[in-house]
Design an enzyme around this catalytic site. Structure first.
Site, PDB file in Angstrom:
ATOM      1  N   LYS A  52     -12.619  -2.141   1.037  1.00 19.91           N
ATOM      2  CA  LYS A  52     -11.709  -1.285   0.150  1.00 19.91           C
ATOM      3  C   LYS A  52     -12.619  -1.248  -1.393  1.00 19.91           C
ATOM      4  O   LYS A  52     -13.806  -0.632  -1.495  1.00 19.91           O
ATOM      5  CB  LYS A  52     -10.342  -1.644  -0.046  1.00 19.91           C
ATOM      6  CG  LYS A  52      -9.646  -1.515   1.178  1.00 19.91           C
ATOM      7  CD  LYS A  52      -8.267  -1.759   1.390  1.00 19.91           C
ATOM      8  CE  LYS A  52      -7.491  -1.165   2.427  1.00 19.91           C
ATOM      9  NZ  LYS A  52      -7.023  -2.463   3.032  1.00 19.91           N
ATOM     10  N   SER A 108       0.757  -1.203   0.189  1.00 13.78           N
ATOM     11  CA  SER A 108       0.057   0.011  -0.161  1.00 13.78           C
ATOM     12  C   SER A 108       0.861   1.248  -0.107  1.00 13.78           C
ATOM     13  O   SER A 108       0.542   2.375  -0.302  1.00 13.78           O
ATOM     14  CB  SER A 108      -1.078  -0.005   1.324  1.00 13.78           C
ATOM     15  OG  SER A 108      -0.171   0.099   2.148  1.00 13.78           O
ATOM     16  N   HIS A 113      -5.539  -4.771  -1.438  1.00 17.01           N
ATOM     17  CA  HIS A 113      -5.473  -3.528  -2.150  1.00 17.01           C
ATOM     18  C   HIS A 113      -5.567  -3.900  -3.772  1.00 17.01           C
ATOM     19  O   HIS A 113      -5.456  -2.867  -4.564  1.00 17.01           O
ATOM     20  CB  HIS A 113      -4.109  -2.700  -2.016  1.00 17.01           C
ATOM     21  CG  HIS A 113      -4.280  -1.875  -0.812  1.00 17.01           C
ATOM     22  ND1 HIS A 113      -4.952  -0.720  -0.732  1.00 17.01           N
ATOM     23  CD2 HIS A 113      -3.919  -2.039   0.576  1.00 17.01           C
ATOM     24  CE1 HIS A 113      -4.908  -0.104   0.244  1.00 17.01           C
ATOM     25  NE2 HIS A 113      -4.164  -0.714   0.992  1.00 17.01           N
TER      26      HIS A 113
HETATM   27  C1  LIG Z   1      -7.016  -2.841   4.737  1.00 15.53           C
HETATM   28  C2  LIG Z   1      -5.971  -4.186   4.776  1.00 15.53           C
HETATM   29  C3  LIG Z   1      -6.447  -4.967   5.576  1.00 15.53           C
HETATM   30  C4  LIG Z   1      -7.500  -5.110   6.804  1.00 15.53           C
HETATM   31  O1  LIG Z   1      -8.828  -4.986   5.888  1.00 15.53           O
HETATM   32  P1  LIG Z   1      -9.962  -4.696   6.912  1.00 15.53           P
HETATM   33  O2  LIG Z   1     -11.023  -5.439   6.169  1.00 15.53           O
HETATM   34  O3  LIG Z   1     -10.074  -3.080   7.142  1.00 15.53           O
HETATM   35  O4  LIG Z   1      -9.663  -5.342   8.470  1.00 15.53           O
HETATM   36  C5  LIG Z   1      -5.753  -6.439   5.552  1.00 15.53           C
HETATM   37  N1  LIG Z   1      -4.726  -6.511   4.657  1.00 15.53           N
HETATM   38  C6  LIG Z   1      -4.261  -5.412   3.866  1.00 15.53           C
HETATM   39  C7  LIG Z   1      -3.163  -5.958   2.743  1.00 15.53           C
HETATM   40  C8  LIG Z   1      -4.801  -4.361   3.725  1.00 15.53           C
HETATM   41  O5  LIG Z   1      -4.612  -3.590   2.910  1.00 15.53           O
END
Ligand SMILES: *Cc1c(COP(=O)(O)O)cnc(C)c1O
Length: 396
Positions: free
Chosen positions: A242, A183, A211
């Site tokens: 996301k 990210s 992502h």
């Molecule tokens: C955002 C993210 C998470 C966490 O996701 P949530 O559903 O918000 O708990 C886990 N792994 C990665 C790589 C992320 O970018």
């Protein structure tokens, strides 16, 4: 008892503030989207949400959620295995498996839970987890909860991965784990090479598509699509928070025996509430939409390409990216904060990152593109970057 502890906490808070690392929340008073309004009255263009497909405020998802609210009520008041599973939960699990070309899926309250609950039930001290150094915090925590031997390789460094795989040959089973997209840089894990090494050294592969799902690959099926490896990795985790609607929820999808055992043993699944039916219903609609048309994925790819191209032409230093994340490198921590603050004045909402979130002297501004952005939004952002970049002598 509390007074000494209170002083102790205050000291820590002061240290955080003095180091300039205190996190403030900005308060939004409109739905999430390309154009948002803050409680200060300022209207800004949002370039820092994970709203990659613009689904956070999508009318179809809202309609599906409202219908489920009427038909199924608000909450489940239960964990999945007692009385917290509706036909909507089961249907969404099936749809996610179809989407990724996997065998079965298990829903969680968040991907943080999916990652937290995936390692411990599957691996023991006889086994090995080989993890990318830049993996998400939830993977790091999940690995800590299991007793497997831990190996770490430098970010996307295939020579180092090979070394670690050689060191791990003593163990019974080996699992390589990587984020699909990292990210902070927006770089994609070299999954083709990872799978090759996994074959050579007898290891399994897990990818966190948080992502990359909805974003990477022509139809948004993530890094397994990008590298033509659909159905070839053992475990995929991902989030509904996301690109996939942005509300809440996570999942693990992959080989059916893995999912079956997680259903028996994974602690965040066994001991935490199920997602509300309205989220499951909107999730089903989301997969349907992405299956019926590729419009949003195409728009996102066009927008990312357009923005990165313009920024490169202006002379900004952009990290190589194959995702909807564009890291504009400034290197200097203070400059990154100043730059982000100036952009906000211009109505462009982005975040400046610096150590310890990124390595020392690697400060940057992270821009996240979305299918919700219109060309005018992108042009406004580019001209604000141009103006600020010239003022702060980042570009000529
Ligand atoms: C955002 C993210 C998470 C966490 O996701 P949530 O559903 O918000 O708990 C886990 N792994 C990665 C790589 C992320 O970018």
């Amino acid at each position: 008892m509390y007074t000494p502890f209170q002083d102790h906490l205050k000291n820590q808070l002061n240290e955080i503030t003095e180091a300039g690392l205190y996190k403030n929340e900005r308060i939004i008073i409109t739905p999430q989207g390309a154009e948002i309004e803050l409680n200060t009255g300022q209207k800004v263009l949002n370039f820092c949400a994970n709203n990659y497909l613009g689904l956070s405020n999508n009318p179809n998802l809202i309609e599906a959620a409202k219908a489920a609210l009427d038909d199924y009520g608000y909450g489940m008041s239960s964990v999945r295995f007692i009385c917290g599973t509706t036909d909507l939960h089961k249907k969404l699990e099936g749809r996610i498996a179809e989407f990724f070309g996997t065998e079965d899926t298990l829903l969680y309250a968040a991907c943080f839970d999916a990652n937290g609950g995936v390692f411990e039930p599957l691996l023991t001290s006889e086994d090995a987890v080989i993890s990318d150094a830049l993996n998400h915090a939830s993977i790091i925590d999940g690995v800590r909860l299991c007793k497997a031997q831990r190996y770490r390789y430098e970010n996307s460094d295939m020579e180092d991965l090979e070394t670690q795989l050689q060191l791990a040959q003593e163990q019974r089973f080996r699992l390589i784990v990587t984020d699909g997209v990292f990210s902070m840089d927006g770089n994609v894990a070299p999954l083709d090479k990872i799978v090759e090494l996994a074959d050579k050294y007898n290891a399994m592969v897990m990818v966190d598509e948080s992502h990359s799902a909805g974003v990477v690959g022509d139809t948004g099926r993530g890094v397994t699509e990008l590298y033509n490896l659909k159905g070839k990795v053992e475990i995929i985790t991902g989030t509904l928070g996301k690109a996939f609607g942005g509300a809440i929820g996570g999942f693990t999808t992959g080989k059916k025996e893995i999912i079956e055992l997680l259903r028996q043993r994974s602690r965040p699944y066994l001991f935490s509430n199920s997602i509300p039916p309205l989220v499951a219903a909107a999730g089903i609609r989301m997969v349907d939409m992405m299956t019926e048309t590729n419009e949003l994925q195409d728009k996102l790819h066009q927008n990312s390409g357009y923005f990165i191209n313009k920024m490169t032409q202006l002379g900004f230093d952009i990290k190589p990216t194959k995702s909807a994340i564009c890291a504009v490198m400034l290197y200097d921590a203070k400059l990154s904060q100043k730059f982000a603050a100036r952009l906000l004045k211009e109505g462009i909402y982005v975040t400046g990152f610096y150590y310890p979130v990124v390595p020392k002297n690697q400060a940057r501004i992270r821009v996240q593109l979305s299918a919700a952005h219109q060309i005018e939004h992108l042009d406004q952002a580019v001209s604000a970057f141009e103006k600020t970049g010239k003022e702060l002598k980042v570009i000529k």
